[in-house]
Design an enzyme around this catalytic site. Structure first.
Site, mmCIF file in Angstrom:
data_model
loop_
_atom_site.group_PDB
_atom_site.id
_atom_site.type_symbol
_atom_site.label_atom_id
_atom_site.label_comp_id
_atom_site.label_asym_id
_atom_site.label_seq_id
_atom_site.Cartn_x
_atom_site.Cartn_y
_atom_site.Cartn_z
ATOM 1 N N GLU A 1 0.843 -1.194 0.000
ATOM 2 C CA GLU A 1 0.000 0.000 0.000
ATOM 3 C C GLU A 1 0.883 1.250 0.000
ATOM 4 O O GLU A 1 1.761 1.383 0.861
ATOM 5 C CB GLU A 1 -0.907 -0.028 1.237
ATOM 6 C CG GLU A 1 -1.920 -1.163 1.169
ATOM 7 C CD GLU A 1 -2.365 -1.681 2.534
ATOM 8 O OE1 GLU A 1 -2.147 -0.982 3.542
ATOM 9 O OE2 GLU A 1 -2.918 -2.796 2.584
ATOM 10 N N LEU B 1 -5.988 -2.127 -0.844
ATOM 11 C CA LEU B 1 -5.834 -2.285 0.606
ATOM 12 C C LEU B 1 -6.352 -3.669 1.022
ATOM 13 O O LEU B 1 -7.514 -3.829 1.381
ATOM 14 C CB LEU B 1 -6.594 -1.176 1.333
ATOM 15 C CG LEU B 1 -6.150 -0.895 2.770
ATOM 16 C CD1 LEU B 1 -6.676 0.449 3.241
ATOM 17 C CD2 LEU B 1 -6.558 -1.977 3.741
ATOM 18 N N GLU C 1 -4.386 -6.880 2.930
ATOM 19 C CA GLU C 1 -3.158 -7.569 3.348
ATOM 20 C C GLU C 1 -3.200 -9.049 2.978
ATOM 21 O O GLU C 1 -2.190 -9.628 2.611
ATOM 22 C CB GLU C 1 -2.924 -7.381 4.854
ATOM 23 C CG GLU C 1 -2.409 -5.995 5.223
ATOM 24 C CD GLU C 1 -3.474 -4.909 5.171
ATOM 25 O OE1 GLU C 1 -4.674 -5.258 5.125
ATOM 26 O OE2 GLU C 1 -3.114 -3.718 5.181
ATOM 27 N N GLN D 1 2.141 -2.212 5.773
ATOM 28 C CA GLN D 1 2.392 -0.814 6.143
ATOM 29 C C GLN D 1 2.754 -0.636 7.623
ATOM 30 O O GLN D 1 3.649 0.134 7.956
ATOM 31 C CB GLN D 1 1.161 0.011 5.781
ATOM 32 C CG GLN D 1 1.466 1.453 5.536
ATOM 33 C CD GLN D 1 0.349 2.115 4.737
ATOM 34 O OE1 GLN D 1 -0.758 2.297 5.240
ATOM 35 N NE2 GLN D 1 0.641 2.479 3.500
ATOM 36 N N PHE D 2 2.075 -1.334 8.482
ATOM 37 C CA PHE D 2 2.410 -1.334 9.915
ATOM 38 C C PHE D 2 2.216 -2.750 10.434
ATOM 39 O O PHE D 2 1.282 -3.438 10.026
ATOM 40 C CB PHE D 2 1.499 -0.374 10.699
ATOM 41 C CG PHE D 2 1.742 1.078 10.381
ATOM 42 C CD1 PHE D 2 2.683 1.815 11.078
ATOM 43 C CD2 PHE D 2 1.031 1.693 9.365
ATOM 44 C CE1 PHE D 2 2.907 3.154 10.772
ATOM 45 C CE2 PHE D 2 1.256 3.029 9.053
ATOM 46 C CZ PHE D 2 2.190 3.761 9.757
ATOM 47 N N PRO E 1 -4.807 -9.110 8.976
ATOM 48 C CA PRO E 1 -5.685 -9.706 7.962
ATOM 49 C C PRO E 1 -4.967 -10.733 7.079
ATOM 50 O O PRO E 1 -5.615 -11.491 6.363
ATOM 51 C CB PRO E 1 -6.140 -8.497 7.119
ATOM 52 C CG PRO E 1 -5.908 -7.316 7.986
ATOM 53 C CD PRO E 1 -4.720 -7.648 8.829
ATOM 54 N N HIS F 1 -0.406 1.372 15.412
ATOM 55 C CA HIS F 1 0.794 1.546 14.584
ATOM 56 C C HIS F 1 2.082 1.168 15.301
ATOM 57 O O HIS F 1 3.149 1.209 14.713
ATOM 58 C CB HIS F 1 0.898 3.005 14.122
ATOM 59 C CG HIS F 1 -0.294 3.440 13.342
ATOM 60 N ND1 HIS F 1 -1.388 4.034 13.925
ATOM 61 C CD2 HIS F 1 -0.578 3.326 12.026
ATOM 62 C CE1 HIS F 1 -2.296 4.281 12.996
ATOM 63 N NE2 HIS F 1 -1.835 3.850 11.836
#
Ligand SMILES: Cc1ncc(C[n+]2csc(CCOP(=O)(O)OP(=O)(O)O)c2C)c(N)n1
Length: 705
Positions: free
Chosen positions: A410, A439, A441, A463-464, A470, A509
């Site tokens: 992403e 988007l 995962e 991303q984090f 997921p 995050h």
């Protein structure tokens, strides 16, 4: 019969082109009968005798799958199958012996007795290839997307003509279309217009749950009528001729280059879901209506006497029974799988000659690309750079030398990633090699799995760290591929994953939770604490032969303490080698990631002669270095950011308790976060993160114990 050829509107067309495809009906019959004979034997003899412990019958599904197999003639077609795909596999080359060796768990089984006997794989680098199936319903879809995207990459970027016109096929039951993986795959395949066929066999039940509880009205094809870029086909799989027409049309649509197609065929499930299922949820009327829809009966009506005499039909049936009986006789002679080797192939292994015992398929090596070995000698160049730049530069070099390497996730494209690790890479290497994903995962990791199977080196970014959740199922299944297939397949990839606290924290995050990956079979895990180690470990991972999680600590990406000169384009660090940051004699501190810098400060301030080890990788971790150090200092403090309970420190402490008990002069102590999510307020965060003062206090306490 329902066919929906329009790509972009929701209008449904109840018609067929009537085109009669060329089907070798005798061959289809042979394969269908072979499958039926195997089910007969397993259901009536082998399961009651407990020689087969988990039987999945494909009774009712055979004919359409045998017909589909005849359409899978693209040189690089890839098939993501499921547990009811055995007729398809038998039609693609699986032998009756392999099938029985697998269900009977004998040596010669495709998984060496490790997996359920109908969960198959068929490596094939020059013909239709069946990706390793999973037991999890819906997991087959996103890997099929990866294969489809790899077809495009091989064709358009690598210029490999063998992939031209090939397709991916994802085979599932109707209940699987309610699973997350189906929607993730559908969304990606239609968005990117990938050459993918969703081949759905609707037998009316997901175990006992009827189709109408899986999708409104019970017909997923009808419900997808408005989906852009999807051609839909829907019909009766118990009518072999009608099904063959639809199969041919759907396959042709997927091969057309205009995007995916979905075919739903209704077939009867003529046995229970599995051997244990007595189907009490079906009425007697339903059961006999299903028997009346047996596609083999319809095939007989189609073939006899037009294509086959009565006698030839009976002979074909007898032949299938004979083939299966002969296979059984041979498999009964075969021993049990080798119990001494059951722990092998969790990871890539080397033989006695030091050479890699290469998987048959998956990753760049079996496809013919041997990455350079790299060197452990750092050749520092220029000024110190931060960890972020170090990662970017390493990715850039590896993209340059390995045309099979792809970076995606992403926002990693034009923006260069929300952490900026991929800044400028898309501009330099193009959108085919460095690209944004939707988007999803599950879609990112499942797709990476399919790409790896197709000989690429995927480097997805999550991303984090917390947003890997997921993708948990795909991550776990990816890690076990090598073991599950006894080294037939592997899916080497590098998943970059920023995580941990930054200036502040929050529950979303800032999670580190690295321990979860240490428990997932087959994943290597790196947690560098500085720019030089980041380069060396990332390079090893990118040139490696195993799936690897590369954890990028957010607090370290631009931290002054983590800056180092770039150690060179060939610098690589082997996994499982701790770095000794301080030599000392009174106490060993073991740590990794962002805690390294805090421990360094604490050790310097403690006035205790501390030996400090940065593990750098947790899978594998350097047990030998820790044991040697603690045997010399007799005291150990473990510091980590992850929560205390069952954090990786618990594993280290347990190993020390078992293997260094007599060496210890003090209890092994751990400093870690309490068992709560990471708080947002910096004030609260500071209160719970192991701080240098806390570490100093623990060091002194232990030293004077
Ligand atoms: C993720 C997941 N949830 C639940 C199960 C248990 N389970 C196995 S098969 C099945 C039903 C699947 O039905 P369908 O997709 O229609 O295929 P069919 O068995 O009818 O061929 C269920 C619930 C599973 N294997 N995986």
């Amino acid at each position: 019969m329902l066919r929906h050829p329009a790509a972009t509107t929701g209008a449904l067309c109840y018609c067929s082109s009537g085109m009669s495809p060329a089907v070798n009906w005798r061959l289809a019959l042979e394969h269908a009968l072979l499958s039926r004979a195997l089910d007969d034997l397993e259901e009536t003899v082998l399961t009651p005798a407990r020689k087969v412990l988990y039987q999945f019958s494909a009774r009712g599904h055979e004919v359409s799958q045998a017909v589909l197999a005849q359409q899978l003639n693209g040189q690089r077609d890839g098939i993501a199958s499921y547990y009811r795909s055995r007729p398809l596999l038998l039609s693609l080359g699986l032998t009756a012996e392999q099938a029985l060796a697998s269900t009977m768990m004998r040596s010669g089984s495709l998984s060496a007795g490790r997996d359920i006997g109908v969960v198959f794989n068929l490596p094939n680098r020059d013909g239709p290839c069946v990706l390793p199936a999973c037991g999890g319903v819906g997991t087959q879809y996103t890997p099929a997307v990866g294969w489809a995207q790899a077809i495009r990459y091989h064709t358009q970027v690598l210029g490999d003509k063998r992939y031209g016109g090939s397709i991916a096929v994802a085979h599932g039951g109707e209940a699987s279309t309610a699973a997350n993986g189906f929607w993730a795959a559908l969304n990606i395949a239609t968005t990117l217009r990938l050459p993918l066929l969703f081949y759905i066999e609707d037998n009316g039940y997901g175990i006992s749950v009827p189709s109408k509880l899986q999708t409104p009205g019970g017909n997923v094809a009808r419900n997808l009528g408005g989906f852009t870029n999807l051609r839909l086909y829907d019909g009766d799989g118990s009518d072999p001729v009608a099904a063959a027409t639809l199969i041919a049309e759907a396959v042709a649509a997927a091969r057309s280059g205009e995007g995916p197609a979905l075919l739903r065929l209704q077939v009867p499930r003529l046995s229970g879901h599995s051997g244990q299922d007595t189907q009490t949820y079906k009425s007697a009327q339903q059961l006999s209506a299903e028997v009346a829809r047996d596609p083999l009966t319809a095939l007989r009506m189609h073939m006899v006497p037009k294509l086959l005499s009565e006698a030839e039909w009976s002979a074909a049936q007898a032949q299938a029974t004979t083939t299966v009986a002969a296979a059984l006789a041979r498999i009964e002679q075969q021993g049990q799988p080798d119990a001494r080797s059951v722990t092998r192939y969790a990871f890539s292994e080397r033989g006695p000659d030091g050479k890699l015992e290469l998987q048959q398929q998956g990753g760049v090596r079996p496809a013919g690309f041997e990455p350079p070995a790299g060197t452990g000698d750092a050749r520092p160049l220029g000024a110190r750079i931060n960890m972020l730049t170090a990662i970017r530069r390493t990715l850039e070099h590896e993209l340059e030398i390995n045309p099979r390497l792809l970076v995606f996730g992403e926002d990693v494209g034009l923006k260069g990633g929300v952490h900026a690790a991929t800044l400028g890479l898309q501009q330099k290497f193009g959108e085919a090699r460095v690209f944004d994903t939707s988007l999803s995962e599950e879609g990112i990791i499942g797709r990476a799995m399919g790409m790896a199977a197709a000989g690429l080196m995927p480097v997805p970014e999550i991303q984090f760290r917390k947003y890997a959740e997921p993708a948990t199922e795909q991550l776990n299944d990816c890690g076990t591929i090598r073991w599950r297939t006894a080294n037939r397949f592997a899916a080497p990839m590098v998943v970059r994953m920023p995580g941990g606290y930054f200036k502040c924290g929050d529950p979303w995050h800032s999670q580190s939770n690295e321990v979860q990956f240490t428990h997932a079979t087959g994943w290597r895990l790196a947690m560098p604490s500085n720019a030089e180690d980041a380069v060396g470990l990332l390079r090893s991972a990118l040139r490696g032969n195993d799936p690897t999680i590369f954890f990028e600590h957010r607090a370290m990406l631009d931290d002054a303490s983590a800056r180092r000169p770039y150690p060179g384009d060939e610098f690589a660090i082997p996994f499982g080698v701790a770095r000794r940051l301080r030599a000392g004699q009174e106490l060993t501190v073991v740590t990794w990631g962002a805690m390294v810098e805090r421990c360094e400060r604490a050790a310097a301030a403690s006035a205790v002669d501390v030996e400090l080890l940065d593990l750098r990788t947790l899978v594998p971790w350097d047990r030998a270095a820790v044991l040697a150090s603690v045997s010399a200092t007799h005291r150990c403090l473990i510091v980590h950011e992850d929560n205390m309970t069952a954090g990786f420190g618990a594993e280290i402490a347990a190993v020390l308790a078992q293997e260094a008990f007599s060496e210890l002069d003090a209890p092994v102590e751990r400093l870690a976060m309490p068992d709560i999510p990471v708080p947002h307020s910096p004030w609260l965060l500071d209160a719970i993160l192991p701080a240098p003062d806390d570490i100093v206090a623990a060091i002194r306490r232990l030293a004077s114990y």
